[in-house]
Design a protein around this motif. Structure first.
Motif, PDB file in Angstrom:
ATOM      1  N   ASP A 158      -7.914   3.198  13.593  1.00 57.42           N
ATOM      2  CA  ASP A 158      -8.777   4.157  14.278  1.00 57.42           C
ATOM      3  C   ASP A 158      -8.720   5.532  13.637  1.00 57.42           C
ATOM      4  O   ASP A 158      -9.669   6.323  13.747  1.00 57.42           O
ATOM      5  N   LEU A 159      -7.610   5.837  12.972  1.00 54.66           N
ATOM      6  CA  LEU A 159      -7.437   7.131  12.314  1.00 54.66           C
ATOM      7  C   LEU A 159      -7.685   7.040  10.809  1.00 54.66           C
ATOM      8  O   LEU A 159      -7.224   7.877  10.036  1.00 54.66           O
ATOM      9  N   ASN A 160      -8.414   5.985  10.416  1.00 53.08           N
ATOM     10  CA  ASN A 160      -8.816   5.804   9.012  1.00 53.08           C
ATOM     11  C   ASN A 160      -7.624   5.755   8.064  1.00 53.08           C
ATOM     12  O   ASN A 160      -7.696   6.222   6.919  1.00 53.08           O
ATOM     13  N   GLU A 161      -6.517   5.203   8.534  1.00 55.18           N
ATOM     14  CA  GLU A 161      -5.282   5.014   7.768  1.00 55.18           C
ATOM     15  C   GLU A 161      -4.740   6.333   7.205  1.00 55.18           C
ATOM     16  O   GLU A 161      -4.079   6.358   6.164  1.00 55.18           O
ATOM     17  N   ASN A 211       0.826  -1.187   0.000  1.00 52.83           N
ATOM     18  CA  ASN A 211       0.000   0.000   0.000  1.00 52.83           C
ATOM     19  C   ASN A 211       0.866   1.244   0.000  1.00 52.83           C
ATOM     20  O   ASN A 211       1.548   1.546   0.964  1.00 52.83           O
ATOM     21  N   LYS A 212       0.843   2.009  -1.098  1.00 48.36           N
ATOM     22  CA  LYS A 212       1.754   3.147  -1.246  1.00 48.36           C
ATOM     23  C   LYS A 212       1.406   4.287  -0.313  1.00 48.36           C
ATOM     24  O   LYS A 212       2.238   5.158  -0.064  1.00 48.36           O
ATOM     25  N   THR A 213       0.165   4.315   0.237  1.00 50.47           N
ATOM     26  CA  THR A 213      -0.167   5.380   1.174  1.00 50.47           C
ATOM     27  C   THR A 213       0.464   5.151   2.531  1.00 50.47           C
ATOM     28  O   THR A 213       0.533   6.046   3.348  1.00 50.47           O
ATOM     29  N   LEU A 214       0.907   3.941   2.789  1.00 50.17           N
ATOM     30  CA  LEU A 214       1.520   3.632   4.076  1.00 50.17           C
ATOM     31  C   LEU A 214       3.024   3.756   4.027  1.00 50.17           C
ATOM     32  O   LEU A 214       3.660   4.240   4.944  1.00 50.17           O
ATOM     33  N   LYS A 217      -4.444 -10.923   8.690  1.00 47.32           N
ATOM     34  CA  LYS A 217      -5.490 -10.376   7.826  1.00 47.32           C
ATOM     35  C   LYS A 217      -5.218  -8.922   7.478  1.00 47.32           C
ATOM     36  O   LYS A 217      -5.606  -8.438   6.414  1.00 47.32           O
ATOM     37  N   TYR A 218      -4.525  -8.210   8.368  1.00 43.92           N
ATOM     38  CA  TYR A 218      -4.325  -6.775   8.203  1.00 43.92           C
ATOM     39  C   TYR A 218      -2.862  -6.376   8.033  1.00 43.92           C
ATOM     40  O   TYR A 218      -2.533  -5.559   7.174  1.00 43.92           O
ATOM     41  N   SER A 219      -1.980  -6.935   8.856  1.00 44.33           N
ATOM     42  CA  SER A 219      -0.561  -6.552   8.801  1.00 44.33           C
ATOM     43  C   SER A 219       0.216  -7.560   7.966  1.00 44.33           C
ATOM     44  O   SER A 219       0.705  -8.573   8.470  1.00 44.33           O
ATOM     45  N   THR A 220       0.310  -7.267   6.684  1.00 44.50           N
ATOM     46  CA  THR A 220       0.992  -8.149   5.739  1.00 44.50           C
ATOM     47  C   THR A 220       2.085  -7.356   5.021  1.00 44.50           C
ATOM     48  O   THR A 220       2.198  -6.135   5.169  1.00 44.50           O
ATOM     49  N   ASP A 221       2.864  -8.044   4.201  1.00 46.69           N
ATOM     50  CA  ASP A 221       3.909  -7.362   3.436  1.00 46.69           C
ATOM     51  C   ASP A 221       3.329  -6.372   2.430  1.00 46.69           C
ATOM     52  O   ASP A 221       4.026  -5.455   1.981  1.00 46.69           O
ATOM     53  N   GLU A 222       2.065  -6.552   2.082  1.00 45.40           N
ATOM     54  CA  GLU A 222       1.428  -5.655   1.118  1.00 45.40           C
ATOM     55  C   GLU A 222       0.914  -4.372   1.767  1.00 45.40           C
ATOM     56  O   GLU A 222       0.671  -3.376   1.083  1.00 45.40           O
ATOM     57  N   THR A 223       0.743  -4.382   3.091  1.00 47.18           N
ATOM     58  CA  THR A 223       0.140  -3.223   3.772  1.00 47.18           C
ATOM     59  C   THR A 223       1.082  -2.526   4.749  1.00 47.18           C
ATOM     60  O   THR A 223       0.862  -1.365   5.096  1.00 47.18           O
ATOM     61  N   VAL A 224       2.107  -3.239   5.222  1.00 45.83           N
ATOM     62  CA  VAL A 224       2.992  -2.691   6.258  1.00 45.83           C
ATOM     63  C   VAL A 224       4.446  -2.911   5.855  1.00 45.83           C
ATOM     64  O   VAL A 224       4.827  -4.017   5.460  1.00 45.83           O
ATOM     65  N   GLY A 225       5.244  -1.883   5.957  1.00 44.59           N
ATOM     66  CA  GLY A 225       6.672  -2.018   5.702  1.00 44.59           C
ATOM     67  C   GLY A 225       7.372  -2.616   6.900  1.00 44.59           C
ATOM     68  O   GLY A 225       7.150  -2.202   8.040  1.00 44.59           O
ATOM     69  N   ILE A 262       5.864   0.667  13.428  1.00 40.86           N
ATOM     70  CA  ILE A 262       5.978   0.413  11.985  1.00 40.86           C
ATOM     71  C   ILE A 262       4.619   0.512  11.290  1.00 40.86           C
ATOM     72  O   ILE A 262       4.482   0.151  10.126  1.00 40.86           O
ATOM     73  N   GLY A 263       3.619   1.002  12.018  1.00 36.89           N
ATOM     74  CA  GLY A 263       2.305   1.204  11.411  1.00 36.89           C
ATOM     75  C   GLY A 263       1.527  -0.065  11.174  1.00 36.89           C
ATOM     76  O   GLY A 263       0.811  -0.173  10.162  1.00 36.89           O
ATOM     77  N   MET A 264       1.600  -1.026  12.095  1.00 34.47           N
ATOM     78  CA  MET A 264       0.814  -2.243  11.927  1.00 34.47           C
ATOM     79  C   MET A 264      -0.675  -1.932  11.982  1.00 34.47           C
ATOM     80  O   MET A 264      -1.112  -0.958  12.592  1.00 34.47           O
ATOM     81  N   LEU A 265      -1.448  -2.775  11.326  1.00 38.95           N
ATOM     82  CA  LEU A 265      -2.888  -2.607  11.210  1.00 38.95           C
ATOM     83  C   LEU A 265      -3.603  -3.737  11.944  1.00 38.95           C
ATOM     84  O   LEU A 265      -3.038  -4.816  12.147  1.00 38.95           O
ATOM     85  N   GLY A 266      -4.864  -3.511  12.318  1.00 37.46           N
ATOM     86  CA  GLY A 266      -5.603  -4.569  12.985  1.00 37.46           C
ATOM     87  C   GLY A 266      -6.950  -4.099  13.490  1.00 37.46           C
ATOM     88  O   GLY A 266      -7.093  -2.994  14.010  1.00 37.46           O
ATOM     89  N   LEU A 267      -7.967  -4.949  13.313  1.00 34.20           N
ATOM     90  CA  LEU A 267      -9.318  -4.699  13.811  1.00 34.20           C
ATOM     91  C   LEU A 267      -9.815  -5.936  14.545  1.00 34.20           C
ATOM     92  O   LEU A 267      -9.259  -7.026  14.409  1.00 34.20           O
TER      93      LEU A 267
END
Length: 516
Positions: free
Chosen positions: A340-343, A2-5, A403-411, A370-375
């Motif tokens: 929580d901050l809508n990415e 994800n280039k926005t991350l 499901k959320y913190s993968t190589d495609e979404t988190v550096g 590192i900006g991990m994601l998770g819900l």
């Protein structure tokens, strides 16, 4: 990815090694009063033996990373034997879960952490046990068992009005507190879940058992303190005074064993309910801070958090002047902060700038740097840490499919280390800034009398020898602000910032720190 991350193309990299480093002020350790504590879920952190589950030896391998980040202490989520992945239902209070290693492994981790001046705090879960704990197995064996009164039992006809309770609390969505063990007419009490029967703290033997467990971990193992889970549920909610008295007794017992023991309590409620626990639990998590931080950023109202924090600190002062305000932006029970901050990357970076420039003792949940994601559900807020790209990441845990913190979404850490403005380097810089400026660590909170727009969060941090002015624009519109002329040196800036002699202009989610 994800280039926005995070950007991974080589042309976008700014290699830190090419930058000239300026001489930095001395870094100090302000723990526990104002230092940084790093929360770790061992299962997801670092797997040293390839079985898919993080372990103590894996944490030991990464202590230098934690030191590099700038943390002063580690809080471990539960490490004792348990039948569940989260381990909040203990079966043996004087052992460690075999998935994580041996007690010798843990003691080695403890020794290596102490060599690096990193303190170790462990989760202590004493409100309840597992139904598989030997105490409960003996308790349910019959009314004549010597362990019967270790738990709270009642005959079905005496609690008929409570069996179908439908009240959901802030810290539990369990709508049934009395549970049938299938052995007759007797039910047991379990506030959180049927697999977690509550201990009976009206029984002096139970209290002595708990004090002995504390002694074991402090004296025989050597930990530095405890995070006390579900602290307001030792007794039912209608007995708060009994809860307060228990924790004062617990504290006195632990201090007698280790005078500098660190105790931080989880009282998941508003300040009026939380503050009376301070005499027993000198550090308490500030849930008001967490929720208001997110609300301030998402609403663009900088005044919300500033006023809330002023109210909380003044309320605490009314109870005792000796307390530690354990502030946090996320933890293992809440959605990941970036979600929580809508990415929104700008809001995310500013959230950490606020956390690390506010008074208190900040807690940092693993992976936030590192900006991990998770819900929800919780398992997906506790996904494996990313050390390197998957093909090279020998320490990445695999106990759950992320499901959320993968190589495609988190550096990963190794990617972010080499990007100047990455989340990792952003957190690292802010932590170093805090640990090298006493005003930011232990200074008072000074509310400015200047009339600023609603989107501005501005405050002073002051010690006898240093004063820092902190200004955050949490709104979407650029703001030009007058500033006191004596604050002429820029200590730090984030986002779009322009400074003149007596004014600053702050763009969307921009921050400036000025020092006299």
């Amino acid at each position: 990815m994800n280039k926005t991350l995070i950007t991974t193309t080589l042309t976008a990299l700014t290699i830190l090694a090419s930058c000239q480093s300026e001489k930095q002020p001395e870094v100090k350790n302000y723990w526990p009063q104002a230092g940084i504590t790093y929360e770790i879920f061992v299962q997801s952190f670092n797997d040293s033996n390839g079985d898919g589950i993080g372990d103590f030896n894996g944490v030991t391998q990464k202590l230098d990373y934690i030191k590099e980040l700038g943390a002063n202490a580690i809080w471990f989520m539960p490490i004792m034997p348990s039948p569940t992945y989260h381990k909040y239902d203990v079966t043996d209070y004087k052992a460690v879960h075999p998935d994580y290693g041996t007690m010798d492994d843990f003691k080695n981790l403890l020794a290596e952490a102490h060599k690096r001046d990193i303190k170790i705090v462990i989760d202590m879960i004493i409100n309840h046990t597992s139904t598989e704990h030997p105490w409960f197995q003996a308790s349910k064996s019959g009314r004549d068992s010597e362990y019967r009164d270790y738990y709270v039992w009642a005959q079905k006809d005496t609690i008929a009005d409570f069996l179908n309770k439908k009240v959901i609390t802030l810290d539990s969505d369990n709508i049934q507190q009395w549970h049938d063990p299938g052995i007759g007419e007797d039910f047991y009490y379990g506030f959180f879940w049927g697999g977690m029967p509550d201990l009976n703290f009206d029984n002096p033997k139970v209290r002595e058992e708990i004090y002995d467990i504390g002694k074991f971990w402090l004296e025989e193992v050597g930990v530095d303190g405890f995070r006390l889970d579900a602290a307001k549920h030792i007794f039912p909610d209608d007995r708060p005074l009994d809860n307060h008295e228990f924790w004062k007794e617990f504290r006195s017992k632990m201090v007698a064993i280790k005078p500098d023991v660190y105790l931080v309590g989880e009282v998941y409620d508003k300040k009026e309910i939380v503050a009376p626990y301070l005499p027993g639990l000198p550090a308490l998590f500030n849930f008001d801070f967490h929720y208001t931080l997110i609300e301030s950023l998402n609403s663009g109202n900088g005044q919300l958090l500033l006023q809330k924090q002023k109210e909380v600190l003044e309320f605490y002062q009314g109870i005792t002047s000796e307390f530690t305000d354990a502030i946090f932006s996320s933890n293992h029970d809440q959605p990941r902060l970036l979600n929580d901050l809508n990415e929104d990357v700008a809001k995310y970076k500013q959230a950490s700038a606020i956390l690390l420039t506010m008074p208190g003792a900040p807690y940092l949940y693993y992976g936030e740097e590192i900006g991990m994601l998770g819900l929800k559900p919780d398992e997906h807020i506790r996904e494996p840490f990313l050390w390197d790209i998957k093909e090279k990441d020998t320490g990445r845990a695999t106990w759950i499919e992320p499901k959320y913190s993968t190589d495609e979404t988190v550096g990963s850490v190794e990617i972010q280390r080499n990007i100047r403005d990455s989340f990792f380097n952003h957190y690292k810089e802010l932590i170093r800034l805090r640990n090298s400026h006493p005003a930011l660590a232990i200074g008072s909170l000074e509310i400015l009398e200047l009339e600023y727009p609603e989107s501005i969060m501005a405050y002073g941090r002051k010690t006898d020898g240093q004063e820092v002015l902190v200004i955050h624009n949490v709104g979407a519109e650029s703001m030009e602000l007058n500033i006191p002329s004596e604050f002429d040196d820029v200590l730090y800036k984030l986002g779009t910032v322009e400074k003149n002699k007596e004014s600053v202009t702050l763009g969307k989610n921009s921050t400036i720190l000025l020092i006299k």
